[in-house]
Write a protein that holds these residues in place. Sequence first.
Motif, mmCIF file in Angstrom:
data_model
loop_
_atom_site.group_PDB
_atom_site.id
_atom_site.type_symbol
_atom_site.label_atom_id
_atom_site.label_comp_id
_atom_site.label_asym_id
_atom_site.label_seq_id
_atom_site.Cartn_x
_atom_site.Cartn_y
_atom_site.Cartn_z
ATOM 1 N N GLN A 164 -6.962 -48.244 -19.157
ATOM 2 C CA GLN A 164 -7.490 -49.231 -18.226
ATOM 3 C C GLN A 164 -7.117 -48.814 -16.814
ATOM 4 O O GLN A 164 -6.031 -48.259 -16.593
ATOM 5 C CB GLN A 164 -6.913 -50.622 -18.489
ATOM 6 N N LEU A 165 -8.003 -49.083 -15.868
ATOM 7 C CA LEU A 165 -7.715 -48.881 -14.456
ATOM 8 C C LEU A 165 -7.748 -50.232 -13.757
ATOM 9 O O LEU A 165 -8.694 -51.011 -13.946
ATOM 10 C CB LEU A 165 -8.720 -47.932 -13.807
ATOM 11 N N VAL A 166 -6.713 -50.510 -12.969
ATOM 12 C CA VAL A 166 -6.588 -51.766 -12.229
ATOM 13 C C VAL A 166 -6.433 -51.428 -10.753
ATOM 14 O O VAL A 166 -5.656 -50.536 -10.387
ATOM 15 C CB VAL A 166 -5.376 -52.582 -12.720
ATOM 16 N N THR A 167 -7.166 -52.146 -9.901
ATOM 17 C CA THR A 167 -7.092 -51.893 -8.462
ATOM 18 C C THR A 167 -6.058 -52.788 -7.793
ATOM 19 O O THR A 167 -5.873 -53.943 -8.185
ATOM 20 C CB THR A 167 -8.455 -52.128 -7.786
ATOM 21 N N SER A 168 -5.399 -52.275 -6.765
ATOM 22 C CA SER A 168 -4.496 -53.044 -5.909
ATOM 23 C C SER A 168 -5.244 -53.309 -4.610
ATOM 24 O O SER A 168 -5.419 -52.396 -3.795
ATOM 25 C CB SER A 168 -3.201 -52.262 -5.651
ATOM 26 N N THR A 169 -5.697 -54.549 -4.387
ATOM 27 C CA THR A 169 -6.754 -54.793 -3.413
ATOM 28 C C THR A 169 -6.264 -55.402 -2.100
ATOM 29 O O THR A 169 -6.181 -54.726 -1.085
ATOM 30 C CB THR A 169 -7.856 -55.663 -4.038
#
Length: 373
Positions: A164-169
């Motif tokens: 999984q890839l999760v963004t830090s926004t």
Amino acid sequence: MATSALALATGAAAAGQTALVLYETKGADQTRRQDGIAFIELDPAAPDYGQILAQIPLPPAFHSHHIFYNPARDRAYVTSLATPELRVFDVSTFPYRYHSVEVTGCEVGEDVSFSQAQGKWYLTCMGSSVVIVGDADTDEVLETLVMPAPWPHGIATHDGIDRQLVTSTVNPSDPSEWGEEIIVLQPSTGAVLSTHKVSKKPSPSGAGPVEAFFVPGVEPPLVYITNMEGSLWLAEWQSATTSFAFREAFRFDELGQGMTLEVYFSADGDRAYITSANPGHLNAFDITEPRAPKHLWAVETAGGAHHLVFSEDGSRAYVQNSLLNIDGMNDGSISVVDLQTGKKIDSIDTFKNAGLTINTIVLTPEAEDFHSH
């Protein structure tokens, strides 16, 4: 807003092409706030084109944000920016009925992703920097994953490589603070494997990665990542090292665009369409060679260009223009774009004219929707 529940109850097939939108009162004055789900007709040949067919009111304090279908497309998960709750609608029959899932510890619920291999859903919580994991059958909350980088927003899952890839926004309490990292997780274990900066600038770069999308049908897997700063990055799966390699692929800021947000792919996989909210644009890319996307055109839509759906024949895009009801990026219209000519051909102003703006748009679940968020 007039409703026509009977028409929907007798079969959505009677409508040309129906979409669901999440709407709210436009602007800073929320003293008489409205929040809800509306059904709207998008087929220009339909007699009720652009009209609201039915609506499902939501509590004004809920602050609905996104709609995500499960893989079976029999449930719709509606996230909330204001309350620690998921509203899960049974969309297999009309009228839709829901149950509420308490997601304790989730502040500013954003995106939901599903792992069919694990039988779980994953909810990013941008305000509390966690990902909530739930059982996809029972909707029971199973665990809370603390992220090593703050403000998780976008999330993409690939069961084939167990990643999984999760963004830090962005910090929702201070929108001037933008993240710069992608977090790589392993769904089967919940382990954080690595973090990766997606900017060439010195830290803190303020890149603001928003979303990550696996390009359909591409092997080895390939991810498109949008940055609020106005750039597109790629993450390329390296089978030998079981890791991703990250690189910049395109600069939207060089076209005068910022707040790059969403990516949508054509049914045959040769085009990618990317929205930028400030000012609102839809961009088209030739992705015949997906690792070398070629920019074809950009068309101005309206302030806040965000989510979109395609017409049934794939010739038109309907772009929803609003980002978080931010002044100047909350136009509230739906721009109709001819994807062959790259021209805006119409604007559906139904919500805008009613003093409302739109937070997301998706086709109804029975539609053959080849790429929905």
